[in-house]
Scaffold this motif. Structure first.
Motif, short mmCIF file in Angstrom:
data_model
loop_
_atom_site.label_atom_id
_atom_site.label_comp_id
_atom_site.label_asym_id
_atom_site.label_seq_id
_atom_site.Cartn_x
_atom_site.Cartn_y
_atom_site.Cartn_z
N GLU A 105 17.68 27.43 12.94
CA GLU A 105 18.91 26.66 12.78
C GLU A 105 18.78 25.36 13.59
O GLU A 105 18.46 25.38 14.77
CB GLU A 105 20.11 27.46 13.29
N ILE A 106 19.04 24.21 12.95
CA ILE A 106 18.88 22.94 13.65
C ILE A 106 20.19 22.19 13.82
O ILE A 106 20.25 21.20 14.57
CB ILE A 106 17.85 22.03 12.93
N VAL A 107 21.27 22.61 13.13
CA VAL A 107 22.59 21.99 13.30
C VAL A 107 23.58 23.12 13.55
O VAL A 107 23.63 24.08 12.78
CB VAL A 107 23.00 21.19 12.05
N VAL A 113 19.50 23.70 6.96
CA VAL A 113 19.83 23.25 8.32
C VAL A 113 20.48 24.37 9.12
O VAL A 113 20.44 24.37 10.35
CB VAL A 113 20.75 22.00 8.30
N GLU A 114 21.09 25.34 8.41
CA GLU A 114 21.71 26.49 9.08
C GLU A 114 20.74 27.65 9.22
O GLU A 114 21.09 28.69 9.75
CB GLU A 114 22.92 26.96 8.29
N ILE A 133 14.29 16.45 13.38
CA ILE A 133 15.49 17.26 13.61
C ILE A 133 16.59 16.39 14.21
O ILE A 133 17.76 16.50 13.84
CB ILE A 133 15.16 18.45 14.53
N VAL A 178 28.26 21.46 11.22
CA VAL A 178 28.09 21.62 9.77
C VAL A 178 29.45 21.70 9.09
O VAL A 178 29.71 21.03 8.08
CB VAL A 178 27.26 22.88 9.45
N LEU A 223 20.71 16.43 2.30
CA LEU A 223 20.66 16.99 3.64
C LEU A 223 22.01 17.55 4.07
O LEU A 223 22.09 18.59 4.73
CB LEU A 223 20.21 15.92 4.64
N TRP A 282 11.57 18.74 8.29
CA TRP A 282 11.60 18.79 9.75
C TRP A 282 10.85 20.01 10.31
O TRP A 282 10.88 20.27 11.49
CB TRP A 282 13.04 18.82 10.25
N VAL A 303 18.29 14.47 11.43
CA VAL A 303 19.21 15.30 10.65
C VAL A 303 20.52 15.50 11.41
O VAL A 303 21.62 15.40 10.85
CB VAL A 303 18.57 16.66 10.30
N GLN A 304 20.42 15.78 12.71
CA GLN A 304 21.62 15.95 13.52
C GLN A 304 22.44 14.66 13.58
O GLN A 304 23.67 14.69 13.54
CB GLN A 304 21.22 16.39 14.93
N TYR A 362 24.46 14.40 10.35
CA TYR A 362 25.64 15.27 10.35
C TYR A 362 26.73 14.72 11.27
O TYR A 362 27.93 14.81 10.94
CB TYR A 362 25.25 16.69 10.77
#
Length: 562
Positions: free
Chosen positions: A274-276, A247-248, A191, A281, A241, A174, A194-195, A198
């Motif tokens: 950071e994306i999440v 992701v953090e 992104i 998380v 993932l 991403w 990925v969100q 989660y």
């Protein structure tokens, strides 16, 4: 004709795109043509380093060696390697032992630079000295290269940690590295995916389920090889993932292949964006850790709330849930496969589910299963963020101490230590305060409010809207698998002179037992939770297991509130 085998090895996959393979193969074929031998096979260890020598035992060369020892390779055959360093860079001892072993079994070894190893030459002192010197030279060369690579890599890590250029272009799918190697370019569409993953995991969906939904929605996967093959999402990628620290925003040295890195596990915080968010998380990974789904065709509809715990009382093997003309029934998998079990009964699922939930749902559906509806949600977010702040404060202090130890401007870093310690203390205090407020908020939900929420969930598990129904059933299923130890299916249970097909439902450590017919009638209900009054009583049920003790404590608290 004399049999010949060409051995090809190189250390990194990138060498496959170069000339290493072609050079070794052509050199071997030239030697075969010169000697008039016949090529039988090419033995390949591609992407295998000779530094650790694992290819001698565990790689393709190791397998070939086993064939030699077993007599599968004709005596007098020749193995061709480009140089001795293709066989080993560990030093002369390992190489010498291997060559002696092979030549005694009848295999001859020759290198393209004309070093010959046979049973006869191995007795020659000059040949032995050659092995010693060349093996030692190979080892020294290997160590020198390893030290240089390690130092350069460590230098690049420190530069990146202190705001310098990124270590390499390699990054999560991403992101993309800018031309000056200083910043990351976000790929917002990826992104968002990925969100989405989660969020789905936090709802209780498994990796296979999530992958299936992504493919059904036509969400494109990324990665060169997967895209070339036309492949979509799979459970392995989703699981990666959900566990990736990237992701953090963290970069972990050697995360993808820890065995190939000398010092794996080192982490650079805030290396990636950071994306999440920290709370999502935490919730997603908690759901992943607590999941024990066993699959099945009806997984995406969450048909079986008791998945994984229903067993045949006769053979103690799992019961299988099938759909027969719209009616879900359990039957013994062992009986169906004719593996010795004679429990041929079919057990109606829906009447059991209805009655079991009537009996135990208020006991097992604890406050934490309402975290997004409660006022505790903002505090959950705050606790997760405070934990990250504490980790970052500790990391800053550790880096400063390392700089002092290594002698890099000690006066500057020593002056920063008091402030960094103060920051760490404040972060610890902030985390404790947030955790205490979260605990208080979670304990403030009244018994009446809890019963109301449970009834809402109870109604929602049969809701006509699939999304509402699935969300509710996932919540209930997660609660049940935390507290239900087992459900025993008995096809011939004698009860007051009558024979019944029954489900015997056992909560944690058999602290509560209910026997229910497959028509939904309660034959027996025993509740031992009221008898657990002190530590000795708890020990009798929990047997020293902390997890069991926690579950029992939760059940007792809910029993008293109910």
């Amino acid at each position: 004709m004399t049999d010949a085998y060409i051995y090809i090895r190189f250390s990194t996959p990138s060498q496959e795109d170069g000339h290493s393979y072609e050079r070794q193969y052509k050199g071997g074929m030239g030697l075969i043509a010169e000697k008039g031998w016949t090529l039988v096979e090419t033995v390949e260890d591609l992407g295998k380093s000779a530094w650790k020598g694992k290819h001698l035992n565990g790689g393709e060369l190791g397998k070939f060696s086993d064939r030699v020892r077993a007599g599968d390779i004709a005596p007098g055959s020749w193995l061709i390697a480009e140089k001795t360093d293709r066989l080993s860079r560990q030093g002369w001892e390992e190489l010498f032992d291997w060559l002696r072993d092979m030549t005694r079994k009848g295999l001859n070894v020759i290198t393209q630079d004309n070093h010959v190893f046979t049973q006869e030459t191995m007795r020659d002192t000059i040949s032995v000295i050659r092995i010693l010197l060349e093996g030692q030279a190979d080892k020294a060369h290997s160590d020198k290269i390893s030290d240089r690579v390690s130092k350069a890599y460590n230098d690049s890590i420190e530069k990146a940690r202190n705001g310098g250029p990124k270590i390499s272009k390699k990054c999560p799918g991403w992101l993309e590295l800018s031309e000056d190697r200083m910043t990351w370019i976000r790929k917002e569409d990826r992104i968002a995916v990925v969100q989405m993953i989660y969020e789905a995991a936090a709802e209780g969906k498994g990796s296979r389920w999530i992958a299936k939904e992504l493919n059904e929605r036509g969400v494109l996967s990324w990665g060169g090889a997967r895209r070339k093959l036309g492949g979509g999402w799979d459970a392995t990628t989703v699981r990666w993932l959900l566990t990736s620290e990237a992701v953090e925003g963290h970069y972990v040295v050697g995360a993808a292949a820890p065995k190939k890195v000398k010092d794996p596990g080192r982490r650079i915080d805030n290396y990636f964006p950071e994306i999440v968010d920290a709370d999502l998380v935490a919730r997603a990974r908690a759901a992943v850790d607590g999941r024990r789904l066993t699959g099945g065709r009806d997984t995406s509809n969450v048909v079986n709330l008791f998945r994984g715990v229903v067993r045949c009382q006769q053979c103690e093997k799992p019961m299988r849930l099938t759909n027969f003309h719209g009616v879900h029934q359990f039957h013994c998998a062992n009986w169906q496969a004719r593996r010795g079990c004679t429990n041929s009964s079919y057990f109606m699922y829906q009447p059991f589910e209805d009655k079991a939930l009537d009996l135990i749902l208020t006991r097992v559906l604890d406050d934490r299963y309402f975290s997004r509806a409660d006022d505790t949600y903002p505090l959950t977010v705050e606790v997760a963020e405070r934990k990250n702040e504490l980790d970052e404060a500790q990391a800053r202090l550790d880096r400063a101490v390392d700089q002092i130890i290594n002698g890099a401007n000690p006066e500057i870093f020593e002056a920063r230590i008091p402030g960094l310690k103060q920051g760490l203390t404040e972060a610890q205090s902030a985390l404790r305060d947030a955790e205490q407020r979260l605990l208080r908020a979670r304990g403030s939900v009244s018994a009446d409010e809890h019963r109301r929420r449970v009834l809402e969930v109870r109604d929602s598990i049969t809701h006509e809207d699939k999304e509402t129904r699935v969300a509710a059933r996932l919540r209930v299923m997660q609660a049940l698998k935390s507290y239900v130890d087992v459900v025993w299916c008995n096809g011939a249970n004698e009860w007051e002179g009558e024979e019944h097909k029954t489900f015997a439902l056992h909560l944690t450590s058999s602290s509560y037992i209910a026997v229910i017919t497959d028509e939904g009638r309660v034959l027996m209900e025993q509740n031992f939770l009221d008898e657990i009054e002190d530590d000795d009583d708890m020990e009798n049920f929990a047997w020293g297991d902390a997890k069991t003790e926690k579950h029992l404590t939760d059940l007792i608290r809910r029993e008293k509130q109910g």
